[in-house]
Each structure stands twice: as C-alpha cells, then as structure tokens.
Design a protein around this motif. Structure first.
Motif, short mmCIF file in Angstrom:
data_model
loop_
_atom_site.label_atom_id
_atom_site.label_comp_id
_atom_site.label_asym_id
_atom_site.label_seq_id
_atom_site.Cartn_x
_atom_site.Cartn_y
_atom_site.Cartn_z
N ALA A 70 0.81 -1.21 0.00
CA ALA A 70 0.00 0.00 0.00
C ALA A 70 0.84 1.26 0.00
N VAL A 71 2.12 1.14 0.31
CA VAL A 71 3.00 2.31 0.29
C VAL A 71 4.03 2.20 -0.82
N GLY A 72 3.82 1.31 -1.76
CA GLY A 72 4.73 1.20 -2.90
C GLY A 72 5.80 0.14 -2.66
N GLY A 73 6.20 -0.53 -3.72
CA GLY A 73 7.24 -1.54 -3.64
C GLY A 73 6.66 -2.94 -3.51
N HIS A 74 7.36 -3.91 -4.09
CA HIS A 74 6.89 -5.29 -4.06
C HIS A 74 7.02 -5.88 -2.66
N VAL A 75 6.02 -6.64 -2.27
CA VAL A 75 5.99 -7.30 -0.97
C VAL A 75 6.24 -8.79 -1.18
N GLU A 76 7.23 -9.33 -0.47
CA GLU A 76 7.55 -10.76 -0.62
C GLU A 76 6.89 -11.63 0.44
N VAL A 77 6.71 -11.09 1.66
CA VAL A 77 6.09 -11.89 2.73
C VAL A 77 5.05 -11.04 3.44
N TRP A 78 3.97 -11.70 3.87
CA TRP A 78 2.88 -11.05 4.60
C TRP A 78 2.73 -11.73 5.95
N LEU A 79 2.68 -10.93 7.01
CA LEU A 79 2.64 -11.47 8.37
C LEU A 79 1.48 -10.86 9.14
N PRO A 80 1.01 -11.55 10.21
CA PRO A 80 -0.10 -11.00 11.00
C PRO A 80 0.35 -9.79 11.82
N LEU A 81 -0.47 -8.76 11.83
CA LEU A 81 -0.18 -7.54 12.58
C LEU A 81 -0.75 -7.68 13.99
N HIS A 82 0.12 -7.74 14.99
CA HIS A 82 -0.33 -7.87 16.39
C HIS A 82 -0.68 -6.49 16.96
N PRO A 83 -1.63 -6.41 17.86
CA PRO A 83 -1.98 -5.12 18.48
C PRO A 83 -0.76 -4.48 19.14
N SER A 84 -0.63 -3.15 18.99
CA SER A 84 0.51 -2.44 19.55
C SER A 84 0.12 -1.72 20.82
N THR A 85 0.96 -1.85 21.84
CA THR A 85 0.74 -1.12 23.10
C THR A 85 1.66 0.08 23.22
N ASP A 86 2.50 0.29 22.18
CA ASP A 86 3.44 1.40 22.18
C ASP A 86 2.78 2.62 21.56
N ALA A 87 2.59 3.67 22.36
CA ALA A 87 1.91 4.88 21.87
C ALA A 87 2.73 5.63 20.84
N THR A 88 4.01 5.33 20.76
CA THR A 88 4.85 6.05 19.79
C THR A 88 4.96 5.31 18.45
N SER A 89 4.43 4.08 18.36
CA SER A 89 4.54 3.32 17.12
C SER A 89 3.71 3.96 16.02
N ILE A 90 4.19 3.80 14.80
CA ILE A 90 3.54 4.42 13.64
C ILE A 90 3.10 3.33 12.68
N ILE A 91 1.85 3.37 12.27
CA ILE A 91 1.31 2.40 11.33
C ILE A 91 0.49 3.10 10.26
N GLY A 92 0.34 2.45 9.12
CA GLY A 92 -0.52 2.98 8.08
C GLY A 92 -1.91 2.40 8.23
N ALA A 93 -2.86 2.91 7.44
CA ALA A 93 -4.23 2.41 7.51
C ALA A 93 -4.95 2.72 6.21
N ILE A 94 -5.75 1.77 5.76
CA ILE A 94 -6.69 2.03 4.67
C ILE A 94 -8.08 1.80 5.22
N ALA A 95 -9.08 2.45 4.65
CA ALA A 95 -10.43 2.39 5.19
C ALA A 95 -11.44 2.42 4.05
N ARG A 96 -12.67 2.09 4.38
CA ARG A 96 -13.77 2.15 3.41
C ARG A 96 -14.82 3.12 3.93
N LEU A 97 -15.14 4.11 3.11
CA LEU A 97 -16.16 5.09 3.49
C LEU A 97 -17.54 4.44 3.48
N ARG A 98 -18.41 4.95 4.33
CA ARG A 98 -19.81 4.51 4.27
C ARG A 98 -20.47 5.08 3.00
N PRO A 99 -21.47 4.40 2.47
CA PRO A 99 -22.14 4.90 1.25
C PRO A 99 -22.66 6.32 1.44
#
Length: 440
Positions: A191-220
């Motif tokens: 989603a941020v460009g570049g080929h992805v070779e492996v996909w892993l499960p994203l565990h919930p983060s308890t670190d308030a300083t961690s940075i993650i991306g997000a995609i979403a779906r708007l309501r109709p």
C-alpha cells in the motif's frame, strides 16, 4: 486498395532514398511518442484502471500531513485505533505496517519487504488467497503462532509455484515461520509502494509512539471532506506523548487516483505532450525542407496528370509510414521505461498490479502516432503541393518560379515554427521542474 498499395511502395522507395531524413524523423517521433505512451501507461494503471477490490471507489488511505510543509506520514497507532473505534463515516479500517526483514531457511538469505496486516485484510479487499488460507484472529493476537503468507512472486521464485510450499518453514528475522498461504497475484505491491515478498499478522501495539498505516472504506454517501473533518476532531482528543503532534492534521486520500502522485503524473503527461508537439514541429520543418528539394518531382508528376489531391495523399502516406515506425520504436521505449514508473504510486493505488503495456495503451500509442502524422505532414503537404505549374515550366527550372512574396511567407512560417518550438520547450521545462518539486 491497389492504388493504396502502389502508393505505399512508392513512399517506401522514396524514404529509402533519404536514409538520413528517415532516421532523424523516426527517432524524433519515437522519443515523443515513447515518452507520451510511457506516462499514459502509468496514468492508465494508477488512475484510470479500476482497482480490483470490493467497493474500490470508497477505499481511502488514512495518514497524517504536516500543516506547514504538506509532508505526509503514517499515523500513530493510538490515533489509528481511535479512528477505527469512533469514526462514524468509516465502514471499516484496516491498519498495516511495512518493513524490511531477513529471509532465510530456503535459498540464499536476502532482505525482503514484509507487510504486517490484520486477519480481516483480504476479506476487507474482497480477495481470496491464491493458495492456502489467510490469518485467523488467534494468529493475529499478541503471542500468536509464527505464520506467514508468501507474496505471489516469491512463491513462484523460491517454490516454483508448488502447492507443497504449504506447511513448510522459512526463517524470518532469525525465527521460524510456517507458510499457511499465498497472496493473490494482483496483490504483489504494498500500500505504500514496492513489491511485498512476505505477509505477516499484525499484532496489536501497546506502544503509543509506534507508527502504522491504515486504509479504510467510506460509508455509502459519505464524502472525503466529511471524513476528514471527523478524523480531525477524533485526533485532537487522542493523548500522544509528543508535543509536536498538534502540527499534524488527519489526511484522507482516495486509493483510486488523487493526491500529489496523481498530480505528478498529470503534470508529467502534460510535459511529454508538449515535447511531442515540439518533435512534430521539428519534423514538419524537415518535411518542408525536403519538399523544397522535391519540387522538381512534384512539377513533373503534376504535368503528367497527377492532381493535387493525389500528391497530398502520397505525402501523407509517407508521413503515416514514418509515424508508424516512430510509434513502434516509441512503444519499445515505453515498455522499457514502464518499470521505472512503477515507483510512482498515485495515492497508494499501487495496490493494483504493476504498470504494463495493455490493449488500452496500444490503442493510445496508435492514436498518438496517427495524430502526430497529421500534425507534421498535412500542412507541409498542402504547402509543398501548391504548385505554379505554368510558371515553373516556362522558367525551365521547376521550384524556382516562386515569387518574392512566396519566399517571404515561407520565411514567416519558419519563424513562427521556431518561435512556437521555443515557447513549447520553455513550457515543458517549467512543467518538468514543477513535477520534480511535487515528487520531492
């Protein structure tokens, strides 16, 4: 049909007698048509082509943008969690994280791109694994087992596309991971460009300083502007450890087109179109110069009964042959440069398959070649065939019977063409500079 075949053969012989003119013209057109087609292939894939996901027109990327400089970054994990829990304009939110990781266990060790996603990621996009299964909720929970889904390309490269890859173990970052599935072919790019070779499960983060991306779906029926306002209000209520967080605003960008990268593509498209016009103007001047040298031929053919329409048609056939050759070479250049344009991701639309030359691009290249032929050949052909047959025959020197007024008009035409080329070249330089600024 017989007449057209004869004219094509005559045009080929005529062009063969002028190899320098033919080579320069074909290369000039190839550069213009190739650059235009290459940019269109990127626009076609990243903006015009519909994303292969469920409700693709309602998919958006969620990030944060610097209020002063316009720089976009992924959001902090607590902010993404708050958006997912409180936003009423969003139907669903999927976080993700991209990083490099060392791959071992099979073949030569190598650094590969990994994408960490939730167990509902594929369902959110409306896709199914090419092989095996996706992650379960237990596997995506903290302390879950080490499992991995292979990217389609890596599966083909390291396991030969064999179903026996399921259940095997590979080493990722020094830990063993069990292969449970293979991502679909059309989801090879992050989603941020570049080929992805492996996909892993994203565990919930308890670190308030961690940075993650997000995609979403708007309501109709919900607009991007409405979602932006709501996310701004939610973000202002989330406590974050950094005092600089107030300088960042929520940013909502449609996945299918829009954003700075799309602006860059459109600006580059305008720039290369201008360059193509410059090339056509230069080729038109070459046609005029060559036509002056062929005045004797035109007078002789006219005196033998060839009408002006036939002479114009003959010159247009030569133009179409040159444009066809230039288009073919330009298409090769576009195919070669398509990989380089893959770095442009047009607002995360690189989730779609890589940039390629498809039927739509081929039709575009053909249309540009035909239009270029009309631009550089029609007006010179009409001017070259404007013959004073009686004056030329009386003077005994075909081509030398032009009046002083005619010579002056020819000079004015050449001056206008040169001035136009300078203006277009200047505009192209400004557009390219602006595109580079946007990309940076």
């Amino acid at each position: 049909m017989h007449t057209l075949t004869r004219e094509v053969r005559f045009a080929l012989r005529s062009l063969r007698r002028s190899p320098g003119f033919t080579l320069v013209t074909v290369l000039t057109l190839a550069l213009g048509i190739g650059a235009t087609t290459a940019i269109f292939s990127a626009v076609n894939r990243l903006i015009l082509d519909r994303l292969p996901f469920a409700n693709a027109d309602r998919l958006v990327d969620l990030s944060r943008v610097d209020r002063k400089g316009g720089v976009m970054l992924a959001a902090r994990a607590p902010v993404v969690d708050a958006w997912r829990e409180r936003a009423h304009t969003l139907e669903a939110v999927e976080p993700y994280r991209t990083d490099r990781i060392l791959l071992g266990g099979t073949g030569e060790p190598a650094m590969v791109t990994g994408e960490w996603v939730s167990s509902s990621f594929l369902h959110f996009l409306g896709l199914a694994p090419a092989l095996g299964r996706s992650f379960t909720a237990e596997e995506a929970a903290s302390g879950g087992p080490n499992v991995v889904m292979l990217g389609y390309a890596l599966w083909q490269q390291r396991f030969g596309g064999s179903a026996q890859a399921l259940g095997r173990t590979i080493d990722l970052g020094g830990a063993p991971y069990t292969i449970i599935g293979v991502m679909p072919h059309r989801l090879q790019i992050s989603a941020v460009g570049g080929h992805v070779e492996v996909w892993l499960p994203l565990h919930p983060s308890t670190d308030a300083t961690s940075i993650i991306g997000a995609i979403a779906r708007l309501r109709p029926g919900v607009t991007v502007a409405q979602t932006q306002r709501e996310l701004e209000g939610i973000q202002a209520q989330v406590p974050v450890p950094s005092t600089e967080e107030r300088h960042w605003a929520a940013n909502v960008t449609p996945l299918a087109g829009g954003g700075n990268d799309s602006d860059t593509l459109l600006l580059l498209g305008a720039a290369v179109a201008v360059v193509l016009l410059i090339g056509c103007a230069n080729v038109a001047q070459l046609f005029l110069a060559r036509g002056t040298a062929r005045q004797h031929e035109m007078v002789v053919r006219a005196s033998l009964g060839a009408g002006r329409a036939r002479l114009v048609r003959q010159l247009l056939v030569e133009g179409f042959l040159l444009a066809g050759a230039g288009g073919a070479v330009g298409l090769l250049l576009a195919w070669w440069s398509a990989g380089a344009l893959g770095g442009l991701r047009a607002s995360r639309a690189a989730l779609a398959e890589p940039i390629a030359i498809d039927a739509r691009v081929l039709i575009f290249a053909l249309a540009v070649s035909l239009l270029s032929a009309l631009l550089f050949a029609l007006i010179p052909a009409l001017r070259i065939t404007r013959l004073d047959l009686g004056g030329a025959l009386r003077s005994g020197a075909p081509g030398s019977g032009g009046t002083r007024e005619r010579a002056r008009s020819r000079g004015v035409l050449i001056g206008v063409e040169v001035a136009l080329s300078v203006v277009l070249l200047t505009a192209a330089g400004l557009l390219i500079r602006e595109a580079i600024t946007l990309q940076r």
